[in-house]
Design an enzyme around this catalytic site. Structure first.
Site, PDB file in Angstrom:
ATOM      1  N   ARG A  59      44.323  30.648  34.424  1.00 56.93           N
ATOM      2  CA  ARG A  59      44.680  31.365  33.206  1.00 56.93           C
ATOM      3  C   ARG A  59      46.136  31.819  33.275  1.00 56.93           C
ATOM      4  NH1 ARG A  59      42.967  35.856  32.976  1.00 56.93           N
ATOM      5  NH2 ARG A  59      42.043  35.965  35.029  1.00 56.93           N
ATOM      6  N   LYS A 200      37.340  32.786  28.673  1.00 59.17           N
ATOM      7  CA  LYS A 200      37.731  34.187  28.807  1.00 59.17           C
ATOM      8  C   LYS A 200      38.287  34.757  27.491  1.00 59.17           C
ATOM      9  CE  LYS A 200      36.752  35.604  33.074  1.00 59.17           C
ATOM     10  NZ  LYS A 200      35.795  34.745  33.756  1.00 59.17           N
ATOM     11  N   SER A 238      37.506  37.659  40.783  1.00 58.24           N
ATOM     12  CA  SER A 238      37.472  36.228  41.066  1.00 58.24           C
ATOM     13  C   SER A 238      37.374  35.967  42.576  1.00 58.24           C
ATOM     14  CB  SER A 238      38.735  35.589  40.499  1.00 58.24           C
ATOM     15  OG  SER A 238      38.645  34.202  40.653  1.00 58.24           O
ATOM     16  N   LYS A 242      30.368  36.144  42.738  1.00 61.66           N
ATOM     17  CA  LYS A 242      29.416  36.308  41.628  1.00 61.66           C
ATOM     18  C   LYS A 242      28.576  35.045  41.420  1.00 61.66           C
ATOM     19  CE  LYS A 242      32.541  37.253  38.542  1.00 61.66           C
ATOM     20  NZ  LYS A 242      33.675  37.224  39.467  1.00 61.66           N
ATOM     21  N   ASP A 257      28.579  35.052  35.124  1.00 63.05           N
ATOM     22  CA  ASP A 257      29.903  35.680  34.971  1.00 63.05           C
ATOM     23  C   ASP A 257      30.043  36.806  33.948  1.00 63.05           C
ATOM     24  OD1 ASP A 257      32.628  35.513  35.994  1.00 63.05           O
ATOM     25  OD2 ASP A 257      33.191  34.833  33.999  1.00 63.05           O
ATOM     26  N   ARG A 322      37.279  23.577  39.775  1.00 62.22           N
ATOM     27  CA  ARG A 322      36.108  24.167  39.116  1.00 62.22           C
ATOM     28  C   ARG A 322      35.182  23.106  38.567  1.00 62.22           C
ATOM     29  NH1 ARG A 322      35.445  30.033  38.539  1.00 62.22           N
ATOM     30  NH2 ARG A 322      37.468  30.871  39.110  1.00 62.22           N
TER      31      ARG A 322
HETATM   32  P1  ATP Z   1      35.172  33.800  39.409  1.00 61.68           P
HETATM   33  O1  ATP Z   1      35.170  35.110  38.673  1.00 61.68           O
HETATM   34  O2  ATP Z   1      36.545  33.253  39.580  1.00 61.68           O
HETATM   35  O3  ATP Z   1      34.209  32.809  38.828  1.00 61.68           O
HETATM   36  P2  ATP Z   1      33.233  34.384  41.529  1.00 61.68           P
HETATM   37  O4  ATP Z   1      33.075  35.856  41.776  1.00 61.68           O
HETATM   38  O5  ATP Z   1      32.165  33.719  40.750  1.00 61.68           O
HETATM   39  O6  ATP Z   1      34.697  34.103  40.938  1.00 61.68           O
HETATM   40  P3  ATP Z   1      32.582  32.458  43.527  1.00 61.68           P
HETATM   41  O7  ATP Z   1      32.835  31.285  42.663  1.00 61.68           O
HETATM   42  O8  ATP Z   1      31.160  32.791  43.815  1.00 61.68           O
HETATM   43  O9  ATP Z   1      33.336  33.733  42.967  1.00 61.68           O
HETATM   44  O10 ATP Z   1      33.415  32.251  44.859  1.00 61.68           O
HETATM   45  C1  ATP Z   1      33.110  32.761  46.131  1.00 61.68           C
HETATM   46  C2  ATP Z   1      33.684  31.779  47.143  1.00 61.68           C
HETATM   47  O11 ATP Z   1      33.694  32.353  48.436  1.00 61.68           O
HETATM   48  C3  ATP Z   1      32.830  30.534  47.205  1.00 61.68           C
HETATM   49  O12 ATP Z   1      33.692  29.430  47.381  1.00 61.68           O
HETATM   50  C4  ATP Z   1      31.979  30.783  48.457  1.00 61.68           C
HETATM   51  O13 ATP Z   1      31.558  29.598  49.084  1.00 61.68           O
HETATM   52  C5  ATP Z   1      32.945  31.556  49.341  1.00 61.68           C
HETATM   53  N1  ATP Z   1      32.334  32.460  50.342  1.00 61.68           N
HETATM   54  C6  ATP Z   1      32.543  32.421  51.667  1.00 61.68           C
HETATM   55  N2  ATP Z   1      31.880  33.395  52.316  1.00 61.68           N
HETATM   56  C7  ATP Z   1      31.229  34.109  51.377  1.00 61.68           C
HETATM   57  C8  ATP Z   1      30.367  35.251  51.430  1.00 61.68           C
HETATM   58  N3  ATP Z   1      30.067  35.850  52.561  1.00 61.68           N
HETATM   59  N4  ATP Z   1      29.873  35.709  50.252  1.00 61.68           N
HETATM   60  C9  ATP Z   1      30.190  35.109  49.097  1.00 61.68           C
HETATM   61  N5  ATP Z   1      31.001  34.033  48.984  1.00 61.68           N
HETATM   62  C10 ATP Z   1      31.518  33.512  50.122  1.00 61.68           C
HETATM   63 MN    MN Z   2      32.188  32.657  38.956  1.00 58.86          MN
END
Ligand code: ATP
Ligand code: MN
Length: 535
Positions: A59, A200, A238, A242, A257, A322
């Site tokens: 973004r 978004k 991010s 999540k 999300d 993504r």
């Molecule tokens: P966005 O808002 O950008 O979508 P998000 O909160 O959904 O972000 P995720 O897409 O779930 O974030 O990204 C978490 C990343 O961290 C993933 O690539 C996941 O494999 C990695 N990761 C590594 N260790 C952990 C952990 N202990 N808990 C959660 N995620 C982990």
């Molecule tokens: Mn996400």
């Protein structure tokens, strides 16, 4: 015109004329085929469509505007999140974009946001590229064929990545822009193909409409539901987890999300997921991995040489690779994506300093304090040779998407926490055993086990210890997780180094909170970390 639309639907009413062809509500297969034919993308070995989003792979927050007019001037939280766009400049720019579509093939999609019918928002998305249209299909909720035949859009998104604004005359900052016009109910996107702007844009809009006009708390969180009907939500910035942590084979996925919290429901705004692909493996994240099939849209990845197999470790285009897929690509997604009032709330933070416990249970005051703070740390890209993690405080775990002042959302959450019995947990999905560079990221399997234990009530009757400085209560034991990782200080070899880091992080919390202190109650202020004078 090709495809399906209601009788009275037309592009002419949007000022878009003389197009080469109009494609209305094509199926994912049709859009995928067109994108491949036009060389806008290629098929992966699993049948997903892989595209490059172009100049922008993320973004552009500095190029997101609200039209400054009577509807917004006194309500929007103007500043470095919400930039003003001159009311007089909107129509001329809009007309230019409309003209840009002349002679082109145009893709139109009818969709909606908000899975709770009471809050349904109909959106018509007009795109220059077939794959942007596929994105809208995957991420938003999908009306049935009958619903399309009588569809009446309330909002429009016009997305023209190939259109470049002239900042001098058009009133933008540079050639790309995403402009929300609350009066005309239009989101105008140009100069960027990053699909996250579409997603978004609607999130930002709902963050305005729902709290401001409907008394519903809008949240940057994922949500899932257990077999006994217990809802859990996961707030986080991010990369904090999540999407990853809400995909749980034992629980139904409500959404990954964006959600609303109404009087009796938690409901998804969207109809799909937008998951990170970096380092994705089937073993670690089976549900997401298997969702990357025909109909899914993969962005900015690269193949293993000579194959059509995506190399998820390849981040040569961007770290922010993504995939966008409809939520029903996750086996146990619940439809409609609605659940009851949450029993557990998790605040996810990726603490690259290794200070916060893997899990702690928050008091109501701490819950509000951490919600308003919205702490996480980003690990800087190694390609620049930067190794220092950077602190981020993003109010309500989503400051970039908040059109109203953060206290509006915090007040709503505070009210809901008081009215309902909810456990609030702070989960550090970041570093353990030392800061970035010394320690390592806590294992995903441990984080999953901690969250499962919290949801199953297995952390209700264990003993708790208190983390110095932050005053956080963390469990001394948890099934499936080695007890020694639960106390972050104990995982550091150098205790002095830990105390110093904890203190400097606490200072940053306190300093960041100054801007909200005057609006916060004593209960919230008392939950602040206590910075030690000397360590
Ligand atoms: P966005 O808002 O950008 O979508 P998000 O909160 O959904 O972000 P995720 O897409 O779930 O974030 O990204 C978490 C990343 O961290 C993933 O690539 C996941 O494999 C990695 N990761 C590594 N260790 C952990 C952990 N202990 N808990 C959660 N995620 C982990
Ligand atoms: Mn996400």
């Amino acid at each position: 015109m090709k495809g399906l639309k209601s009788k009275d639907a037309s592009l002419a009413s949007l000022g878009i004329k003389n197009t080469k062809e109009e494609y209305w509500n094509l199926s994912p297969e049709e859009l995928t085929n067109i994108a491949v034919e036009k060389k806008q993308g290629v098929l992966t070995d699993t049948g997903a469509l892989a595209v490059d989003t172009g100049e922008f792979t993320g973004r552009a927050p500095k190029d997101k505007f609200f039209v400054y007019d009577n509807a917004t001037k006194d309500t929007i939280w103007w500043g470095d999140v919400n930039f003003k766009f001159d009311e007089a400049k909107f129509q001329p720019l809009y007309d230019k974009v409309a003209k840009y579509f002349e002679g082109k093939e145009v893709f139109i999609r009818d969709s909606y946001a908000c899975a709770d019918p009471k809050y349904r928002l109909n959106i018509r998305v007009v795109t220059e590229y077939a794959w942007s249209n596929l994105f809208a299909n995957n991420l938003f909720l999908r009306p049935s064929k009958q619903e399309i035949e009588t569809f009446r859009p309330e909002w429009h998104i016009i997305c023209a990545p190939g259109f470049k604004a002239d900042a001098k005359t058009d009133g933008t900052r540079q050639h790309n822009f995403a402009i929300l016009n609350l009066t005309k109910k239009i989101i105008l996107i140009g100069g960027t193909g990053y699909t996250g702007e579409i997603k978004k844009g609607i999130f930002t809009l709902l963050n305005y409409i729902l709290p401001h006009e409907k008394g519903v708390l809008s949240m940057h969180c994922s949500a899932n539901i257990g077999k006994k009907g217990d809802t859990a939500i996961f707030f986080g910035l991010s990369g904090t987890g999540k999407t990853t942590l809400s995909a749980d084979p034992d629980r139904g996925l409500i959404g990954d999300d964006e959600h609303g919290w109404a009087d009796k429901t938690i409901f998804n705004f969207e109809g799909g997921c937008y998951a990170k692909c970096v380092n994705l493996t089937e073993e670690k994240e089976p549900q997401i991995f298997r969702a990357i099939k025909a109909g899914a849209l993969v962005e900015n990845t690269r193949f293993f040489p000579g194959t059509k197999k995506v190399n998820y470790d390849d981040i040569s285009v961007t770290e922010n690779t993504r995939v966008a897929y409809p939520i029903n690509f996750i086996e146990n997604a619940v439809e409609p994506s609605v659940g009851g009032i949450p029993k557990n709330i998790f605040f996810l933070t990726c603490d690259a300093f290794g200070v916060l416990p893997p899990v702690s249970k928050l008091t109501p005051g701490q819950a509000m304090y951490h919600f308003i703070s919205g702490y996480t740390a980003k690990v800087a890209g190694t390609e620049m040779g930067i190794t220092e993690p950077t602190l981020t405080f993003s109010a309500c775990f989503g400051k970039a998407f908040l059109p109203l002042h953060p206290t509006k959302y915090a007040e709503l959450l505070g009210k809901k926490l008081k009215e309902n019995k909810v456990n609030v947990w702070l989960v550090n999905t970041g570093w353990s055993g030392g800061a970035y560079g010394v320690g390592s990221r806590i294992r995903l399997s441990y984080t999953r086990a901690l969250i499962t234990a919290a949801m199953n009530g297995e952390l209700d009757n264990v003993s708790y210890e208190t983390l110095p400085v932050f005053g956080l209560q963390f469990p001394a034991s948890c099934p499936g997780v080695p007890a020694e990782i639960l106390n972050p200080r104990a995982t550091w070899k150098d205790k002095n180094a830990y105390d110093e880091k904890a203190n400097s992080l606490a200072k940053s919390f306190v300093k960041n909170f100054e801007q909200y202190a005057s609006a916060a109650s004593d209960e919230i202020l008392r939950a602040a970390p206590k910075v030690a004078e000397k360590v």
